[in-house]
Design a protein around this motif. Structure first.
Motif, mmCIF file in Angstrom:
data_model
loop_
_atom_site.group_PDB
_atom_site.id
_atom_site.type_symbol
_atom_site.label_atom_id
_atom_site.label_comp_id
_atom_site.label_asym_id
_atom_site.label_seq_id
_atom_site.Cartn_x
_atom_site.Cartn_y
_atom_site.Cartn_z
ATOM 1 N N GLN A 138 45.102 47.166 44.600
ATOM 2 C CA GLN A 138 46.149 46.849 45.565
ATOM 3 C C GLN A 138 46.983 45.687 45.025
ATOM 4 N N PRO A 139 48.214 45.540 45.520
ATOM 5 C CA PRO A 139 49.056 44.441 45.031
ATOM 6 C C PRO A 139 48.391 43.070 45.147
ATOM 7 N N GLU A 140 47.566 42.881 46.150
ATOM 8 C CA GLU A 140 46.908 41.579 46.308
ATOM 9 C C GLU A 140 45.833 41.327 45.252
ATOM 10 N N ASP A 141 45.527 42.323 44.440
ATOM 11 C CA ASP A 141 44.584 42.131 43.330
ATOM 12 C C ASP A 141 45.281 41.578 42.080
ATOM 13 N N THR A 142 46.576 41.459 42.154
ATOM 14 C CA THR A 142 47.333 40.934 41.011
ATOM 15 C C THR A 142 46.902 39.515 40.671
ATOM 16 N N GLY A 143 46.750 39.254 39.395
ATOM 17 C CA GLY A 143 46.385 37.917 38.942
ATOM 18 C C GLY A 143 45.851 37.953 37.527
ATOM 19 N N VAL A 144 45.475 36.798 37.053
ATOM 20 C CA VAL A 144 44.825 36.699 35.753
ATOM 21 C C VAL A 144 43.319 36.698 35.999
ATOM 22 N N TYR A 145 42.635 37.579 35.311
ATOM 23 C CA TYR A 145 41.193 37.725 35.476
ATOM 24 C C TYR A 145 40.470 37.078 34.300
ATOM 25 N N TYR A 146 39.461 36.305 34.629
ATOM 26 C CA TYR A 146 38.680 35.573 33.641
ATOM 27 C C TYR A 146 37.205 35.922 33.768
ATOM 28 N N CYS A 147 36.511 35.942 32.649
ATOM 29 C CA CYS A 147 35.058 36.017 32.709
ATOM 30 C C CYS A 147 34.499 34.639 32.345
ATOM 31 N N ASN A 148 33.334 34.390 32.906
ATOM 32 C CA ASN A 148 32.766 33.038 32.816
ATOM 33 C C ASN A 148 31.264 33.087 32.640
ATOM 34 N N HIS A 149 30.770 32.179 31.807
ATOM 35 C CA HIS A 149 29.334 31.940 31.710
ATOM 36 C C HIS A 149 29.145 30.436 31.606
ATOM 37 N N GLY A 150 28.596 29.832 32.647
ATOM 38 C CA GLY A 150 28.392 28.391 32.646
ATOM 39 C C GLY A 150 29.725 27.668 32.556
ATOM 40 N N ILE A 151 29.859 26.848 31.526
ATOM 41 C CA ILE A 151 31.100 26.097 31.361
ATOM 42 C C ILE A 151 32.087 26.813 30.446
ATOM 43 N N ARG A 152 31.706 28.001 30.003
ATOM 44 C CA ARG A 152 32.547 28.745 29.062
ATOM 45 C C ARG A 152 33.402 29.767 29.800
ATOM 46 N N TRP A 153 34.673 29.843 29.382
ATOM 47 C CA TRP A 153 35.618 30.770 29.988
ATOM 48 C C TRP A 153 36.266 31.629 28.922
ATOM 49 N N GLY A 154 36.507 32.886 29.262
ATOM 50 C CA GLY A 154 37.335 33.719 28.413
ATOM 51 C C GLY A 154 38.792 33.328 28.587
ATOM 52 N N GLN A 155 39.655 33.935 27.807
ATOM 53 C CA GLN A 155 41.066 33.540 27.798
ATOM 54 C C GLN A 155 41.865 34.142 28.935
ATOM 55 N N GLY A 156 41.315 35.078 29.676
ATOM 56 C CA GLY A 156 42.033 35.679 30.783
ATOM 57 C C GLY A 156 42.808 36.909 30.375
#
Length: 110
Positions: A85-103
């Protein structure tokens, strides 16, 4: 530890995408990985996670539409997103602890 998210794109409402998070440095089989998203002008929010034992959880707004899974052989965690749905729009990130993917950007048009 590094995480690399991919799979975003532009879809119409009702469409599907599958996001991938390739993890290096730790095994996804015994470590939790969480998906977050950040919509324009809003705070980052947790979307779904998978625990080391395989238990998954997602927020109410995506229940029944999103599912998280993993492939231990590929050390990758997935976020399957259906009926977007349009409200799902955004940048999605994966995370483990203090580590983040680039989105990875997800845009849903109405």
């Amino acid at each position: 530890v590094q995480l690399q998210a991919s799979g975003g794109g532009l879809v119409q409402a009702g469409g599907s995408l599958r996001l991938s998070c390739v993890v290096s440095g730790v095994s996804v089989a015994v470590n939790a990985v969480t998906w977050f998203r950040q919509a324009p002008g809003k705070q980052r929010e947790m979307v779904a996670y998978i625990l080391s034992g395989g238990t998954t959880h997602s927020i109410d707004s995506v229940k029944g539409r999103f599912s998280v899974s993993r492939d231990s052989a590929k050390n990758t965690v997935y976020l399957q997103m259906d009926n977007l749905q349009p409200e799902d729009t955004g940048v999605y990130y994966c995370n483990h602890g203090i580590r983040w993917g680039q989105g990875t950007q997800v845009t849903v048009s109405s």
